[in-house]
Design an enzyme around this catalytic site. Sequence first.
Site, mmCIF file in Angstrom:
data_model
loop_
_atom_site.group_PDB
_atom_site.id
_atom_site.type_symbol
_atom_site.label_atom_id
_atom_site.label_comp_id
_atom_site.label_asym_id
_atom_site.label_seq_id
_atom_site.Cartn_x
_atom_site.Cartn_y
_atom_site.Cartn_z
ATOM 1 N N LEU A 36 26.168 44.149 42.052
ATOM 2 C CA LEU A 36 24.971 44.371 41.217
ATOM 3 C C LEU A 36 25.357 44.712 39.779
ATOM 4 N N ASP A 60 32.255 45.840 45.316
ATOM 5 C CA ASP A 60 33.052 45.002 44.411
ATOM 6 C C ASP A 60 34.030 44.154 45.227
ATOM 7 N N ILE A 61 34.115 42.868 44.929
ATOM 8 C CA ILE A 61 35.074 42.023 45.667
ATOM 9 C C ILE A 61 36.521 42.401 45.361
ATOM 10 N N PHE A 82 30.554 33.199 45.736
ATOM 11 C CA PHE A 82 29.768 32.934 44.519
ATOM 12 C C PHE A 82 30.055 33.995 43.446
ATOM 13 N N THR A 126 33.568 25.446 39.210
ATOM 14 C CA THR A 126 32.711 24.877 38.166
ATOM 15 C C THR A 126 33.379 23.671 37.504
ATOM 16 N N ASP A 127 32.564 22.788 36.946
ATOM 17 C CA ASP A 127 33.131 21.645 36.212
ATOM 18 C C ASP A 127 33.870 22.093 34.945
ATOM 19 N N GLU A 128 33.605 23.329 34.503
ATOM 20 C CA GLU A 128 34.232 23.777 33.245
ATOM 21 C C GLU A 128 35.758 23.889 33.359
ATOM 22 N N TYR A 151 36.266 32.299 30.367
ATOM 23 C CA TYR A 151 35.558 32.130 31.649
ATOM 24 C C TYR A 151 36.169 30.970 32.440
ATOM 25 N N ALA A 153 39.007 29.502 32.136
ATOM 26 C CA ALA A 153 40.410 29.746 32.514
ATOM 27 C C ALA A 153 40.480 30.644 33.744
ATOM 28 N N LYS A 155 38.219 30.879 36.110
ATOM 29 C CA LYS A 155 37.775 30.109 37.272
ATOM 30 C C LYS A 155 38.881 29.142 37.712
ATOM 31 N N ASN A 180 26.195 22.153 35.402
ATOM 32 C CA ASN A 180 25.235 23.197 34.995
ATOM 33 C C ASN A 180 24.000 23.225 35.882
ATOM 34 N N PRO A 206 17.826 29.718 19.391
ATOM 35 C CA PRO A 206 19.117 29.567 18.704
ATOM 36 C C PRO A 206 19.977 28.444 19.293
ATOM 37 N N ARG A 274 29.346 28.042 19.028
ATOM 38 C CA ARG A 274 30.155 28.834 19.963
ATOM 39 C C ARG A 274 31.629 28.530 19.680
HETATM 40 P P1 NAD Z 1 25.324 34.998 38.108
HETATM 41 O O1 NAD Z 1 26.006 35.627 36.956
HETATM 42 O O2 NAD Z 1 23.872 34.742 38.067
HETATM 43 O O3 NAD Z 1 25.593 35.868 39.427
HETATM 44 C C1 NAD Z 1 26.848 36.422 39.718
HETATM 45 C C2 NAD Z 1 26.657 37.464 40.829
HETATM 46 O O4 NAD Z 1 27.953 37.996 41.163
HETATM 47 C C3 NAD Z 1 25.796 38.657 40.413
HETATM 48 O O5 NAD Z 1 24.875 38.974 41.441
HETATM 49 C C4 NAD Z 1 26.793 39.782 40.218
HETATM 50 O O6 NAD Z 1 26.257 41.072 40.465
HETATM 51 C C5 NAD Z 1 27.869 39.401 41.224
HETATM 52 N N1 NAD Z 1 29.184 39.970 40.888
HETATM 53 C C6 NAD Z 1 29.813 39.926 39.680
HETATM 54 N N2 NAD Z 1 30.990 40.578 39.762
HETATM 55 C C7 NAD Z 1 31.125 40.989 41.049
HETATM 56 C C8 NAD Z 1 32.148 41.677 41.752
HETATM 57 N N3 NAD Z 1 33.266 42.088 41.134
HETATM 58 N N4 NAD Z 1 31.969 41.942 43.067
HETATM 59 C C9 NAD Z 1 30.823 41.561 43.703
HETATM 60 N N5 NAD Z 1 29.828 40.912 43.072
HETATM 61 C C10 NAD Z 1 29.977 40.612 41.770
HETATM 62 O O7 NAD Z 1 26.132 33.652 38.372
HETATM 63 P P2 NAD Z 1 25.622 32.240 38.944
HETATM 64 O O8 NAD Z 1 25.147 31.418 37.824
HETATM 65 O O9 NAD Z 1 24.769 32.485 40.112
HETATM 66 O O10 NAD Z 1 27.011 31.622 39.422
HETATM 67 C C11 NAD Z 1 27.471 31.800 40.749
HETATM 68 C C12 NAD Z 1 28.797 31.079 40.909
HETATM 69 O O11 NAD Z 1 28.639 29.690 40.636
HETATM 70 C C13 NAD Z 1 29.886 31.567 39.967
HETATM 71 O O12 NAD Z 1 31.111 31.601 40.667
HETATM 72 C C14 NAD Z 1 29.928 30.513 38.862
HETATM 73 O O13 NAD Z 1 31.214 30.429 38.310
HETATM 74 C C15 NAD Z 1 29.564 29.265 39.648
HETATM 75 N N6 NAD Z 1 28.899 28.189 38.888
HETATM 76 C C16 NAD Z 1 27.787 28.451 38.140
HETATM 77 C C17 NAD Z 1 27.137 27.404 37.498
HETATM 78 C C18 NAD Z 1 25.882 27.630 36.692
HETATM 79 O O14 NAD Z 1 25.402 26.697 36.054
HETATM 80 N N7 NAD Z 1 25.303 28.803 36.694
HETATM 81 C C19 NAD Z 1 27.645 26.105 37.609
HETATM 82 C C20 NAD Z 1 28.785 25.883 38.367
HETATM 83 C C21 NAD Z 1 29.394 26.922 39.009
HETATM 84 O O1 TDX Z 2 21.734 30.399 22.944
HETATM 85 C C1 TDX Z 2 22.344 29.383 23.326
HETATM 86 N N1 TDX Z 2 22.379 28.291 22.520
HETATM 87 C C2 TDX Z 2 23.032 27.146 22.845
HETATM 88 O O2 TDX Z 2 23.034 26.175 22.067
HETATM 89 C C3 TDX Z 2 23.023 29.300 24.607
HETATM 90 C C4 TDX Z 2 23.018 30.470 25.546
HETATM 91 C C5 TDX Z 2 23.677 28.133 24.913
HETATM 92 N N2 TDX Z 2 23.703 27.086 24.066
HETATM 93 C C6 TDX Z 2 24.445 25.862 24.456
HETATM 94 C C7 TDX Z 2 25.890 26.099 24.840
HETATM 95 C C8 TDX Z 2 26.135 25.016 25.861
HETATM 96 O O3 TDX Z 2 26.509 23.812 25.224
HETATM 97 O O4 TDX Z 2 23.820 25.356 25.625
HETATM 98 C C9 TDX Z 2 24.779 24.819 26.540
HETATM 99 C C10 TDX Z 2 24.659 25.526 27.880
HETATM 100 O O5 TDX Z 2 25.065 26.872 27.695
HETATM 101 P P1 TDX Z 2 25.102 27.924 28.896
HETATM 102 O O6 TDX Z 2 23.762 27.978 29.540
HETATM 103 O O7 TDX Z 2 25.692 29.182 28.371
HETATM 104 O O8 TDX Z 2 26.054 27.205 29.952
HETATM 105 P P2 TDX Z 2 27.576 26.682 29.856
HETATM 106 O O9 TDX Z 2 28.329 27.351 28.799
HETATM 107 O O10 TDX Z 2 27.523 25.176 29.851
HETATM 108 O O11 TDX Z 2 28.119 27.199 31.293
HETATM 109 C C11 TDX Z 2 27.297 27.060 32.477
HETATM 110 O O12 TDX Z 2 27.654 25.950 33.248
HETATM 111 C C12 TDX Z 2 28.829 26.025 33.993
HETATM 112 C C13 TDX Z 2 27.325 28.320 33.332
HETATM 113 O O13 TDX Z 2 26.979 29.433 32.543
HETATM 114 C C14 TDX Z 2 28.648 28.514 33.996
HETATM 115 O O14 TDX Z 2 28.624 29.648 34.848
HETATM 116 C C15 TDX Z 2 28.959 27.292 34.789
HETATM 117 O O15 TDX Z 2 30.239 27.381 35.326
#
Ligand code: NAD
Ligand code: TDX
Length: 338
Positions: A36, A60-61, A82, A126-128, A151, A153, A155, A180, A206, A274
């Site tokens: 949390l 915590d993991i 996750f 993630t694809d990143e 981030y 790196a 992952k 994404n 922004p 960024r």
């Molecule tokens: P999120 O930030 O919404 O959620 C992360 C969760 O992990 C939170 O509930 C947080 O409390 C918990 N957490 C963080 N540190 C912790 C710890 N040390 N121990 C236990 N719990 C912990 O993230 P999300 O967007 O749901 O992403 C989930 C997973 O999917 C991540 O591994 C992320 O890298 C991956 N991912 C996300 C996206 C995306 O677009 N959001 C895309 C591809 C992969």
């Molecule tokens: O205020 C903003 N303005 C903006 O132009 C924000 C927050 C983002 N952006 C741009 C940056 C990116 O090109 O939008 C794009 C998407 O940004 P994010 O939502 O921060 O996602 P991204 O950086 O692509 O990473 C996401 O996808 C892969 C997730 O956050 C990661 O957890 C996942 O692994």
Amino acid sequence: MKKILVTGGAGFIGSNFINYILSNRKDIFIVNLDKLTYAGNLQNLKDVEQNPNYTFVKGDIVNDELVSYLFQKYEITHVINFAAESHVDRSILGSEIFFRTNVLGTNVLLENAKRFGVEKFIQISTDEVYGSLGPEGQFEETTTLQPNSPYAASKAAADMMALAFHHTYQVPVVITRCSNNYGPYQFPEKLIPLMIINSLNNKKLPVYGDGMNVRDWIYVIDHNKAVELVLDKGKVGEVYNVGANTEKPNIEIVKLLLKHTGKTEELIEYVKDRPGHDRRYAIDSTKIKNELGWVAHHSFESAIQDTIKWYIDHQKWWKEIISGDYQNYYQLQYSSHS
Ligand code: NAD
Ligand code: TDX
């Protein structure tokens, strides 16, 4: 009965996964271990709180003692990791917690999977991790990892540890690398919810740099159906890319969100880019389609409208978030981009 340790299940993708799986399956028991952090929210899990096949543990993991206790107490058969620090911009502001949770935390889970034995360990990546693309091509599972942000790196390091545990100790690891996500319960720091909420609040939107960075979007339920397939049928030692072939420049998304929220483009504000901003992501998911029969069922056009509607209908959910610590983050993050 699969007894699954789901980590990070109170976050965006994890909570959608738990809600989805428990409303569709009776053969799964879930232990949700979540620290949390600012991103974890138990409001996301109201519908499953009382479900007999679900229990929540705050923790915590990285805490080996706790993780080992949970493996034994619940006789864990599967892990879906996750849990992560997930926001690129926050990793640029400070990388240490990203290393701690994403790398050390994954390592603790892997060590426990090795110690107690599991049937499958799914690492949600993630694809990143692949870095950035030019105008052509897509990431394949065999593409060299070239992560650019702290981030990404962290992952990629976790992926490497997971594959090493498979290679060295035969821990049954499978990795998914998704593009994404968007959908309900996404924390407002990410592009789509941030822009919807700012638009609803008549605040500036922004856009980093020239707005022409491209992301490949997928609805969170389509991602989670891929995770379910990997759980049931994924081959250990393999990596599966997941994406829905929906590439969009950021500015196109922003304009679409403005249109659907009834606002004008005057709200757009181009801000400083960024640092190290990846230009383009695009994912080739042929492997998971051909080998596991996965398909994305949601079109971007309809799922984005459902998502906007969800944020309009759930203002209490996000107003609670943005009235707290989030303000400090927003101030810090966006003052550095002005
Ligand atoms: P999120 O930030 O919404 O959620 C992360 C969760 O992990 C939170 O509930 C947080 O409390 C918990 N957490 C963080 N540190 C912790 C710890 N040390 N121990 C236990 N719990 C912990 O993230 P999300 O967007 O749901 O992403 C989930 C997973 O999917 C991540 O591994 C992320 O890298 C991956 N991912 C996300 C996206 C995306 O677009 N959001 C895309 C591809 C992969
Ligand atoms: O205020 C903003 N303005 C903006 O132009 C924000 C927050 C983002 N952006 C741009 C940056 C990116 O090109 O939008 C794009 C998407 O940004 P994010 O939502 O921060 O996602 P991204 O950086 O692509 O990473 C996401 O996808 C892969 C997730 O956050 C990661 O957890 C996942 O692994």
